[in-house]
Structures are given as C-alpha cells and as structure tokens.
Design an enzyme around this catalytic site. Structure first.
Site, PDB file in Angstrom:
ATOM      1  N   HIS A  19     -11.537 -10.729 -10.569  1.00  0.00           N
ATOM      2  CA  HIS A  19     -10.953 -11.591 -11.455  1.00  0.00           C
ATOM      3  C   HIS A  19     -11.657 -12.869 -11.470  1.00  0.00           C
ATOM      4  O   HIS A  19     -11.883 -13.724 -12.439  1.00  0.00           O
ATOM      5  CB  HIS A  19      -9.504 -12.172 -10.986  1.00  0.00           C
ATOM      6  CG  HIS A  19      -8.240 -11.119 -10.601  1.00  0.00           C
ATOM      7  ND1 HIS A  19      -7.828 -10.923  -9.390  1.00  0.00           N
ATOM      8  CD2 HIS A  19      -8.123 -10.196 -11.592  1.00  0.00           C
ATOM      9  CE1 HIS A  19      -6.999  -9.849  -9.665  1.00  0.00           C
ATOM     10  NE2 HIS A  19      -6.931  -9.484 -11.029  1.00  0.00           N
ATOM     11  N   LYS A  43       8.489  -4.819  -7.975  1.00  0.00           N
ATOM     12  CA  LYS A  43       9.498  -5.060  -7.316  1.00  0.00           C
ATOM     13  C   LYS A  43       9.236  -5.731  -5.982  1.00  0.00           C
ATOM     14  O   LYS A  43       9.887  -6.801  -5.265  1.00  0.00           O
ATOM     15  CB  LYS A  43      10.539  -3.798  -7.171  1.00  0.00           C
ATOM     16  CG  LYS A  43      11.161  -3.527  -8.278  1.00  0.00           C
ATOM     17  CD  LYS A  43      12.388  -2.793  -8.298  1.00  0.00           C
ATOM     18  CE  LYS A  43      13.093  -2.493  -9.675  1.00  0.00           C
ATOM     19  NZ  LYS A  43      12.109  -1.601 -10.385  1.00  0.00           N
ATOM     20  N   ARG A  92     -12.680  -2.633 -16.436  1.00  0.00           N
ATOM     21  CA  ARG A  92     -13.567  -2.119 -15.236  1.00  0.00           C
ATOM     22  C   ARG A  92     -14.220  -0.738 -15.651  1.00  0.00           C
ATOM     23  O   ARG A  92     -15.466  -0.864 -15.741  1.00  0.00           O
ATOM     24  CB  ARG A  92     -12.578  -1.857 -13.999  1.00  0.00           C
ATOM     25  CG  ARG A  92     -12.151  -3.314 -13.256  1.00  0.00           C
ATOM     26  CD  ARG A  92     -11.177  -3.011 -12.576  1.00  0.00           C
ATOM     27  NE  ARG A  92      -9.872  -2.918 -13.357  1.00  0.00           N
ATOM     28  CZ  ARG A  92      -8.707  -3.180 -12.767  1.00  0.00           C
ATOM     29  NH1 ARG A  92      -8.441  -3.498 -11.597  1.00  0.00           N
ATOM     30  NH2 ARG A  92      -7.519  -2.882 -13.600  1.00  0.00           N
ATOM     31  N   SER A 130      -6.557  -5.184  -7.202  1.00  0.00           N
ATOM     32  CA  SER A 130      -5.524  -5.821  -6.185  1.00  0.00           C
ATOM     33  C   SER A 130      -4.973  -4.643  -5.333  1.00  0.00           C
ATOM     34  O   SER A 130      -4.781  -4.740  -4.329  1.00  0.00           O
ATOM     35  CB  SER A 130      -4.244  -6.775  -6.958  1.00  0.00           C
ATOM     36  OG  SER A 130      -4.936  -7.618  -7.716  1.00  0.00           O
TER      37      SER A 130
HETATM   38  P1  ADP Z   1      -5.231  -5.597 -10.752  1.00  0.00           P
HETATM   39  O1  ADP Z   1      -3.983  -5.650 -10.119  1.00  0.00           O
HETATM   40  O2  ADP Z   1      -5.462  -4.229 -11.178  1.00  0.00           O
HETATM   41  O3  ADP Z   1      -6.423  -6.106 -10.115  1.00  0.00           O
HETATM   42  P2  ADP Z   1      -4.177  -7.608 -12.591  1.00  0.00           P
HETATM   43  O4  ADP Z   1      -3.205  -7.244 -13.315  1.00  0.00           O
HETATM   44  O5  ADP Z   1      -4.224  -8.762 -11.800  1.00  0.00           O
HETATM   45  O6  ADP Z   1      -4.987  -6.454 -11.932  1.00  0.00           O
HETATM   46  O7  ADP Z   1      -5.493  -7.942 -13.639  1.00  0.00           O
HETATM   47  C1  ADP Z   1      -5.595  -9.114 -14.417  1.00  0.00           C
HETATM   48  C2  ADP Z   1      -6.771  -8.796 -15.395  1.00  0.00           C
HETATM   49  O8  ADP Z   1      -7.804  -8.982 -14.752  1.00  0.00           O
HETATM   50  C3  ADP Z   1      -6.579  -7.575 -16.342  1.00  0.00           C
HETATM   51  O9  ADP Z   1      -7.182  -7.980 -17.439  1.00  0.00           O
HETATM   52  C4  ADP Z   1      -7.478  -6.835 -15.429  1.00  0.00           C
HETATM   53  O10 ADP Z   1      -8.258  -5.804 -16.279  1.00  0.00           O
HETATM   54  C5  ADP Z   1      -8.565  -7.727 -15.205  1.00  0.00           C
HETATM   55  N1  ADP Z   1      -9.237  -7.200 -13.794  1.00  0.00           N
HETATM   56  C6  ADP Z   1      -8.839  -6.795 -12.753  1.00  0.00           C
HETATM   57  N2  ADP Z   1      -9.771  -6.123 -11.771  1.00  0.00           N
HETATM   58  C7  ADP Z   1     -10.765  -6.524 -12.356  1.00  0.00           C
HETATM   59  C8  ADP Z   1     -12.287  -6.479 -11.906  1.00  0.00           C
HETATM   60  N3  ADP Z   1     -12.432  -5.780 -10.798  1.00  0.00           N
HETATM   61  N4  ADP Z   1     -13.178  -6.656 -12.822  1.00  0.00           N
HETATM   62  C9  ADP Z   1     -12.802  -7.126 -13.890  1.00  0.00           C
HETATM   63  N5  ADP Z   1     -11.694  -7.495 -14.389  1.00  0.00           N
HETATM   64  C10 ADP Z   1     -10.565  -6.997 -13.555  1.00  0.00           C
END
Ligand code: ADP
Length: 157
Positions: A19, A43, A92, A130
C-alpha cells in the site's frame, strides 16, 4: 488550474508496504491523495475502521499531502464529495485484473468524471496482501519489512 485530487480506496486491514509503495508513487502525480478506508467490508476485521484510519494517518502524515477518511456507499459518490478526479488502484498480479477491470468500467458508467488509474508496486511487494500478513502473523511468522513498524507493533499486541 484545479487541484488534482485522487482517492485510494481499500480495506487496509492492516496497512502494509505494498500500500505504501502505491501511495509513494501517487504523491508526485497528484496534489492530494485521499486514502479511503471502506467501512463494513469484513465481518471480523483484525482492526476496527477507526484503528485503521488512525494507523494510516500516523504512517502517512510524514509522506506528503495525504488525507485519511472512511467511507461507505458508492466509491464514485465519495470521490465526488472530496472533489477527486481519479481513483487509484494497485495491480499486483494478473489475478487482480479481472475484478479491477469490471470495477473500473462500472465506476466509469456510474460517474464518467472520475478516471481509474492503476499502479504497479515494486516486484518485492507484488505478492503481498493484508490477508497474507494476517495469516502469517496468526501462525507466528515474522512480517517485519513487509509492514510499517507501527503496524508491526500493533499486530503483536
Ligand atoms: P489487500 O487486503 O488485498 O491488501 P486492500 O483492499 O487493502 O487490499 O487494497 C487496497 C488497494 O491496494 C487495492 O487497490 C489493492 O489492489 C492495492 N494493493 C493491495 N496490496 C497491494 C500490493 N502488494 N501492491 C500494490 N497494490 C496493492
């Protein structure tokens, strides 16, 4: 000239370095980045929305012009409310593409004034999510170097 504002939405449960990599890539391009935490997605989240907003706020503040908010309802409506002309999403792997493509086209249909922009993280973060962070921590694994120090500390408590 009008200010270029982008929204970066997600669950951020928890915030990780993938992120942060995307945030760092946005800052030179946009005048302001509004990082938007989606409410009520899971949830049983690891952190409450308020905790996530607070952690994001603390970690992002020194990086540049970022604002952190939570939102529910349509993302394009939220984008309008904060004056954003772009939605930023991280890509990703190919597995993200199908869903992201559908969402981007639906969002364009709902609000053609808002453009979706995709960004690729550094290769070393391209497998990071995450969900994986939570799984590894739950099994006693070490995620240092994959999440910011503040998040690491909070994951241990
Ligand atoms: P996650 O729970 O899969 O990490 P989120 O819903 O928090 O994802 O992701 C928010 C945004 O960040 C989305 O656009 C997701 O594609 C992007 N994102 C999540 N992980 C990564 C990563 N490792 N590299 C680049 N972008 C990411």
């Amino acid at each position: 000239m009008s200010r270029r504002i982008a929204v970066y939405p997600g669950s951020f449960d928890p915030l990780h370095n993938g992120h942060l990599d995307i945030v760092a890539r946005c800052l030179p391009i946009f005048d302001e980045l509004v990082v938007a935490v989606l409410q009520n997605e899971e949830k049983q989240p690891r952190f409450s929305v308020d905790q996530r907003v607070e952690m994001l706020h603390d970690v992002l503040r020194p990086m540049g012009p970022c604002r952190v908010e939570s939102f529910s309802g349509l993302l394009v409506d939220f984008a309008d409310r904060v004056g954003a002309s772009a939605i930023v999403r991280g890509l990703r792997a190919l597995s993200d593409f199908d869903y992201e493509f559908q969402m981007a086209l639906m969002n364009r249909r709902l609000n053609p004034r808002v453009e979706t922009v995709f960004m690729m993280p550094k290769e070393e973060y391209s497998y990071l999510s995450s969900r994986l962070v939570k799984e590894v921590v739950g099994l006693g694994g070490d995620v240092s170097g994959l999440v910011p120090p503040l998040v690491l500390e909070r994951l241990r408590t």
